[in-house]
Design a protein around this motif. Structure first.
Motif, PDB file in Angstrom:
ATOM      1  N   UNK A 276       0.851  -1.188   0.000  1.00  0.00           N
ATOM      2  CA  UNK A 276       0.000   0.000   0.000  1.00  0.00           C
ATOM      3  C   UNK A 276       0.888   1.241   0.000  1.00  0.00           C
ATOM      4  N   UNK A 277       0.390   2.288  -0.640  1.00  0.00           N
ATOM      5  CA  UNK A 277       1.141   3.540  -0.689  1.00  0.00           C
ATOM      6  C   UNK A 277       0.170   4.684  -0.960  1.00  0.00           C
ATOM      7  N   UNK A 278       0.746   5.823  -1.315  1.00  0.00           N
ATOM      8  CA  UNK A 278      -0.042   7.010  -1.642  1.00  0.00           C
ATOM      9  C   UNK A 278       0.695   7.771  -2.735  1.00  0.00           C
ATOM     10  N   UNK A 279      -0.035   8.372  -3.689  1.00  0.00           N
ATOM     11  CA  UNK A 279       0.630   9.078  -4.798  1.00  0.00           C
ATOM     12  C   UNK A 279       1.559  10.193  -4.348  1.00  0.00           C
ATOM     13  N   UNK A 280       1.353  10.733  -3.141  1.00  0.00           N
ATOM     14  CA  UNK A 280       2.161  11.853  -2.674  1.00  0.00           C
ATOM     15  C   UNK A 280       3.215  11.450  -1.650  1.00  0.00           C
ATOM     16  N   UNK A 281       3.609  10.187  -1.665  1.00  0.00           N
ATOM     17  CA  UNK A 281       4.580   9.731  -0.677  1.00  0.00           C
ATOM     18  C   UNK A 281       5.497   8.663  -1.261  1.00  0.00           C
ATOM     19  N   UNK A 282       6.703   8.596  -0.718  1.00  0.00           N
ATOM     20  CA  UNK A 282       7.640   7.529  -1.088  1.00  0.00           C
ATOM     21  C   UNK A 282       7.453   6.286  -0.227  1.00  0.00           C
ATOM     22  N   UNK A 283       6.568   6.361   0.752  1.00  0.00           N
ATOM     23  CA  UNK A 283       6.384   5.269   1.707  1.00  0.00           C
ATOM     24  C   UNK A 283       5.592   4.117   1.095  1.00  0.00           C
ATOM     25  N   UNK A 284       6.076   2.887   1.315  1.00  0.00           N
ATOM     26  CA  UNK A 284       5.332   1.672   1.007  1.00  0.00           C
ATOM     27  C   UNK A 284       5.065   0.928   2.304  1.00  0.00           C
ATOM     28  N   UNK A 285       3.904   0.284   2.390  1.00  0.00           N
ATOM     29  CA  UNK A 285       3.563  -0.545   3.546  1.00  0.00           C
ATOM     30  C   UNK A 285       3.219  -1.942   3.044  1.00  0.00           C
ATOM     31  N   UNK A 286       3.950  -2.931   3.536  1.00  0.00           N
ATOM     32  CA  UNK A 286       3.723  -4.314   3.143  1.00  0.00           C
ATOM     33  C   UNK A 286       3.030  -5.052   4.282  1.00  0.00           C
ATOM     34  N   UNK A 287       1.750  -5.455   4.109  1.00  0.00           N
ATOM     35  CA  UNK A 287       1.044  -6.188   5.171  1.00  0.00           C
ATOM     36  C   UNK A 287       1.487  -7.645   5.187  1.00  0.00           C
ATOM     37  N   UNK A 288       1.787  -8.166   6.375  1.00  0.00           N
ATOM     38  CA  UNK A 288       2.343  -9.510   6.414  1.00  0.00           C
ATOM     39  C   UNK A 288       1.516 -10.501   7.222  1.00  0.00           C
ATOM     40  N   UNK A 289       0.269 -10.184   7.545  1.00  0.00           N
ATOM     41  CA  UNK A 289      -0.535 -11.145   8.296  1.00  0.00           C
ATOM     42  C   UNK A 289      -1.203 -12.144   7.349  1.00  0.00           C
ATOM     43  N   UNK A 290      -1.811 -13.165   7.936  1.00  0.00           N
ATOM     44  CA  UNK A 290      -2.320 -14.292   7.156  1.00  0.00           C
ATOM     45  C   UNK A 290      -3.420 -13.885   6.190  1.00  0.00           C
ATOM     46  N   UNK A 291      -3.198 -14.206   4.917  1.00  0.00           N
ATOM     47  CA  UNK A 291      -4.207 -14.179   3.851  1.00  0.00           C
ATOM     48  C   UNK A 291      -4.685 -12.800   3.421  1.00  0.00           C
ATOM     49  N   UNK A 292      -4.215 -11.720   4.040  1.00  0.00           N
ATOM     50  CA  UNK A 292      -4.714 -10.399   3.630  1.00  0.00           C
ATOM     51  C   UNK A 292      -4.219 -10.026   2.228  1.00  0.00           C
ATOM     52  N   UNK A 293      -3.103 -10.615   1.770  1.00  0.00           N
ATOM     53  CA  UNK A 293      -2.621 -10.281   0.431  1.00  0.00           C
ATOM     54  C   UNK A 293      -3.554 -10.806  -0.657  1.00  0.00           C
ATOM     55  N   UNK A 294      -4.504 -11.674  -0.282  1.00  0.00           N
ATOM     56  CA  UNK A 294      -5.437 -12.212  -1.272  1.00  0.00           C
ATOM     57  C   UNK A 294      -6.707 -11.368  -1.397  1.00  0.00           C
ATOM     58  N   UNK A 295      -6.823 -10.315  -0.601  1.00  0.00           N
ATOM     59  CA  UNK A 295      -8.000  -9.454  -0.691  1.00  0.00           C
ATOM     60  C   UNK A 295      -7.905  -8.626  -1.964  1.00  0.00           C
ATOM     61  N   UNK A 296      -8.843  -8.846  -2.873  1.00  0.00           N
ATOM     62  CA  UNK A 296      -8.804  -8.222  -4.194  1.00  0.00           C
ATOM     63  C   UNK A 296      -9.565  -6.896  -4.243  1.00  0.00           C
ATOM     64  N   UNK A 297      -9.530  -6.294  -5.420  1.00  0.00           N
ATOM     65  CA  UNK A 297     -10.067  -4.947  -5.649  1.00  0.00           C
ATOM     66  C   UNK A 297     -11.435  -5.000  -6.320  1.00  0.00           C
ATOM     67  N   UNK A 298     -12.322  -4.152  -5.843  1.00  0.00           N
ATOM     68  CA  UNK A 298     -13.555  -3.858  -6.574  1.00  0.00           C
ATOM     69  C   UNK A 298     -13.846  -2.378  -6.376  1.00  0.00           C
ATOM     70  N   UNK A 299     -13.946  -1.660  -7.470  1.00  0.00           N
ATOM     71  CA  UNK A 299     -14.052  -0.187  -7.395  1.00  0.00           C
ATOM     72  C   UNK A 299     -15.360   0.255  -6.748  1.00  0.00           C
TER      73      UNK A 299
END
Length: 576
Positions: A276-299
């Motif tokens: 996760x990040x933001x267009x106005x920042x150099x910061x990245x956040x990598x979530x490392x808990x179980x299965x959250x990386x599989x949560x997909x996108x719906x606008x």
């Protein structure tokens, strides 16, 4: 801090993906700590599974990691409420002495227990632990506690002293039990009531095939989650400079060595798609808990959102949200936590979605519009960034793991491969110890040839100095006979292999080739590996884009993205 969550690539099984592989494992792979006296979990290699994303037909190919379903098993009975511990290896701690205290390693506990025995003998004048009762002590209880405080709080820190029990009471218990581990284990157990009150549920979602086309896997609810309820906790590792995930071409440096070409950005690492990040920042956040990386996108039809946790103060450093990105770059450990929270009732079996943001949606739409399907007849290697051109294609690409799991099919000899070659994205390797007692004082004028039978004890040696897996060729195949040693497989053939290895003479006057011919080689001593840079994550067309943290929760103090950096980011998106 991401380096604290790296695993050795061979432990995951992905060591052949590239020349130098660093693997970050989220979920259970990142959660457990290491306590060498309490190790209770073994972790195993992951499986290779592209989740149905075919590089010939799917614009999602290469956008997800193919390494999936790494399992962990208990090494002994684990009581309810016990903390889970895995083995980081002593070198993990010894290489981080500047950031951690001198954490005890396995040998520390042996020495600590020896010290405890001498300490007990000093207290009662005998070596019998049964004498460690109040009426036999040579000094009173308060004096014992004071003495133990001196021992534990002495300014000279050592790993052995850190391995000693924290309290004098526990020290006596360890002496009587002749076991520090038993005392440590009992102290590490939390009651189920405590866990219910202070823990966060990590099994509300599980991975399955997503309902979204080209997304691969998704996260599905295991139980009913009410509106406002926790879907999953998400502790995050912060990466202060998102350019760290960029990959560049190489050029020759002033000394003839290869250096990075800062003017030629090639691609970005796959981990970006999980950050996760933001267009106005150099910061990245990598979530490392179980299965959250599989949560997909719906606008539009999302059912969950992100927010910062409002508890877990022992882990989540709320004050970090007020710090600058430069300050956080100096924080060497993770210490922030997001949460996925339901925006409406979520039913059991329902897929969980969040909104990745407009920027992500636009980037994906542009990627799909520009994506060009590739035919199987095209050159396989030319589709990836790093592999050299191959003029002819030899069969459809296949993952090496598929070949290694096939116990039935005979392995093709060199002669057979002339008309039925293996796909050129894989190569053959063998377990063979090519060391021998003969040293070459001088460089041989002709190639030495060494012939022998396969030796299971020697060639499958687990001794680090003797264990080898080297490139090989199968030159002959024949059926096993009744006297053949059982290799634990149903494969009915044995093989003759040829190995050409590079060696040096004692005088150091150049290198030379040495040939090994080994007979009676079992099937399990021959394995296929993927050639570096041929998996889908290296496709030139692979999608890369971080997810957006919503404006309303993104810290203002982290918005450090200048105009020049915005230009570079826009260039990358337009180039894609």
């Amino acid at each position: 801090p991401l380096t604290n969550y790296d695993w050795n690539a061979p432990d995951i099984g992905c060591d052949h993906d590239a020349e130098d592989v660093s693997a970050t494992v989220n979920g259970f792979g990142a959660a457990p700590n290491c306590h060498f006296s309490l190790l209770n979990v073994d972790e195993h290699a992951a499986q290779f599974d592209n989740a149905g994303l075919d590089r010939y037909t799917s614009p999602g190919a290469g956008a997800i990691t193919p390494w999936f379903n790494r399992t962990s098993t208990a090494t002994r009975d684990i009581k309810a409420g016990s903390e889970l511990y895995v083995d980081y290896g002593p070198s993990w701690f010894m290489s981080r002495e500047g950031h951690f205290q001198l954490v005890p390693i396995p040998s520390s506990y042996t020495k600590a227990l020896e010290f405890l025995k001498q300490y007990g003998k000093m207290l009662v004048g005998t070596e019998n632990p049964d004498d460690l009762v109040e009426d036999k002590m040579m000094i009173d209880d308060e004096a014992q506690k004071d003495l133990w405080d001196v021992i534990k709080n002495h300014p000279y820190v050592s790993r052995e002293r850190q391995a000693l029990p924290q309290t004098h009471k526990d020290a006596i218990r360890a002496i009587i039990a002749d076991d520090i581990m038993a005392v440590e284990e009992e102290n590490s157990i939390r009651s189920l009531e405590w866990l219910e009150e202070n823990g966060k549920c990590a099994d509300n979602i599980v991975p399955q095939q997503s309902t979204i086309p080209h997304a691969g896997r998704g996260a599905f609810a295991t139980r009913f989650i009410p509106k406002g309820g926790l879907v999953a906790p998400a502790p995050v590792v912060h990466i202060a400079d998102k350019s760290k995930v960029s990959m560049y071409a190489e050029i020759k440096g002033p000394n003839g060595n290869m250096i990075r070409d800062d003017n030629h950005l090639v691609t970005k690492q796959i981990i970006l798609n999980y950050c996760f990040s933001h267009p106005n920042s150099t910061m990245l956040l990598f979530p490392y808990s179980s299965n959250v990386v599989y949560i997909n996108h719906h606008r539009t039809d999302y059912n969950a959102k992100l927010q910062w946790t409002n508890d877990f103060s022992f882990y989540h450093h709320k004050e970090w949200l007020e710090k600058s990105v430069d300050d956080l770059e100096n924080e060497w450990t993770a210490g922030l936590m997001l949460e996925f929270v339901a925006t409406r009732d979520i039913q059991p079996g329902e897929e969980v979605f969040i909104d990745y943001g407009e920027e992500w949606q636009n980037a994906w739409d542009e990627h799909v519009k520009n994506w060009v399907p590739i035919t199987k007849e095209s050159d396989y290697n030319n589709w990836t960034w790093y592999t050299e051109k191959v003029e002819t294609i030899s069969g459809d690409p296949i993952q090496a793991e598929v070949m290694n799991n096939d116990e039935v099919s005979p392995i093709r000899t060199l002669e057979e491969q002339k008309t039925n070659a293996y796909p050129h994205n894989i190569e053959m390797q063998c377990y063979a110890n090519t060391n021998h007692n003969s040293a070459y004082l001088f460089t041989p004028q002709t190639m030495p040839v060494i012939q022998r039978e396969f030796d299971s004890e020697k060639d499958f040696s687990t001794d680090e100095d003797d264990h080898h897996i080297v490139k090989c060729k199968v030159v002959e195949r024949y059926e096993k006979d009744a006297d053949t040693e059982d290799d634990g497989s149903s494969h009915k053939y044995q093989y003759v292999i040829e190995i050409n290895i590079e060696k040096s003479s004692v005088d150091g006057d150049g290198t030379f080739r040495e040939r090994h011919i080994i007979t009676d080689v079992p099937w399990r001593a021959i394995k296929f590996t993927d050639k570096p840079y041929t998996s889908d994550v290296f496709l030139k067309q692979a999608f890369r884009h971080e997810m957006k943290i919503p404006d309303e929760i993104f810290p203002k103090s982290w918005m450090n993205f200048g105009d020049e950096q915005k230009k570079k980011a826009n260039w990358w998106q337009s180039w894609q």
